[in-house]
Design a protein around this motif. Structure first.
Motif, PDB file in Angstrom:
ATOM      1  N   CYS A  16       0.887  -1.208  -0.019  1.00  0.00           N
ATOM      2  CA  CYS A  16       0.059  -0.118  -0.212  1.00  0.00           C
ATOM      3  C   CYS A  16       1.030   1.417  -0.077  1.00  0.00           C
ATOM      4  O   CYS A  16       2.028   1.125   0.246  1.00  0.00           O
ATOM      5  N   ALA A  17       0.293   2.371  -0.448  1.00  0.00           N
ATOM      6  CA  ALA A  17       1.160   3.687  -0.515  1.00  0.00           C
ATOM      7  C   ALA A  17       1.564   4.046   0.893  1.00  0.00           C
ATOM      8  O   ALA A  17       2.536   4.866   1.089  1.00  0.00           O
ATOM      9  N   ASP A  18       1.180   3.610   1.834  1.00  0.00           N
ATOM     10  CA  ASP A  18       1.420   3.944   3.422  1.00  0.00           C
ATOM     11  C   ASP A  18       2.504   2.868   3.956  1.00  0.00           C
ATOM     12  O   ASP A  18       2.948   3.057   4.858  1.00  0.00           O
ATOM     13  N   LYS A  19       2.983   2.025   2.816  1.00  0.00           N
ATOM     14  CA  LYS A  19       4.187   1.261   3.154  1.00  0.00           C
ATOM     15  C   LYS A  19       3.489   0.073   3.857  1.00  0.00           C
ATOM     16  O   LYS A  19       4.458  -0.731   4.170  1.00  0.00           O
ATOM     17  N   THR A  20       2.261  -0.178   3.976  1.00  0.00           N
ATOM     18  CA  THR A  20       1.813  -1.425   4.793  1.00  0.00           C
ATOM     19  C   THR A  20       1.814  -2.684   3.813  1.00  0.00           C
ATOM     20  O   THR A  20       1.584  -2.463   2.526  1.00  0.00           O
ATOM     21  N   THR A  45      -8.078  -1.856   2.070  1.00  0.00           N
ATOM     22  CA  THR A  45      -7.583  -1.263   1.007  1.00  0.00           C
ATOM     23  C   THR A  45      -8.516  -0.530   0.487  1.00  0.00           C
ATOM     24  O   THR A  45      -8.358   0.369  -0.475  1.00  0.00           O
ATOM     25  N   GLN A  49      -5.736   6.786   1.602  1.00  0.00           N
ATOM     26  CA  GLN A  49      -4.625   7.003   2.038  1.00  0.00           C
ATOM     27  C   GLN A  49      -3.803   5.698   1.700  1.00  0.00           C
ATOM     28  O   GLN A  49      -2.463   5.857   1.624  1.00  0.00           O
ATOM     29  N   ARG A  50      -4.398   4.599   1.623  1.00  0.00           N
ATOM     30  CA  ARG A  50      -3.361   3.398   1.314  1.00  0.00           C
ATOM     31  C   ARG A  50      -3.190   3.220  -0.226  1.00  0.00           C
ATOM     32  O   ARG A  50      -2.705   2.194  -0.884  1.00  0.00           O
TER      33      ARG A  50
END
Length: 95
Positions: A16-20, A45, A49-50
């Motif tokens: 994910c964009a938030d590095k998760t 998902t 923000q993800r």
């Protein structure tokens, strides 16, 4: 129609964009990824923000049970172990 013996089952991992990392199960990994991108996937998902999401890994299984066990095992590991699992399968992420 595809018989059960020919059907494939997948365990997949999204970055994910938030590095998760998100692990999931599907019978069609690319269709499922498109659902996640469109905001119709898992609650995790759907959070804007993800996004954007990136499909970083998937594994094919011959049974649904095996794929679901792989998903469960991945989701119940620490982040460090998840990254180690991906590294063991040739996936290195610059986080």
């Amino acid at each position: 129609m595809v018989s059960d013996s020919e059907e494939k089952f997948y365990f997949y991992v999204l970055l994910c964009a938030d590095k998760t990392l998100y692990g999931g199960y599907s019978t069609d990994v690319y269709r499922r990824f498109k659902q996640h991108e469109a905001g119709r996937g898992a609650k995790y998902t759907r959070v804007k923000q993800r996004h954007p999401l990136k499909l970083v890994y998937y594994e094919t299984f011959s049974t649904k049970t095996a794929a679901l066990k792989a998903e469960y095992a991945f989701k119940h590991q620490s982040r460090k172990r998840k990254l180690a699992y991906l590294a063991e399968h040739g996936i290195t992420l610059d986080l």
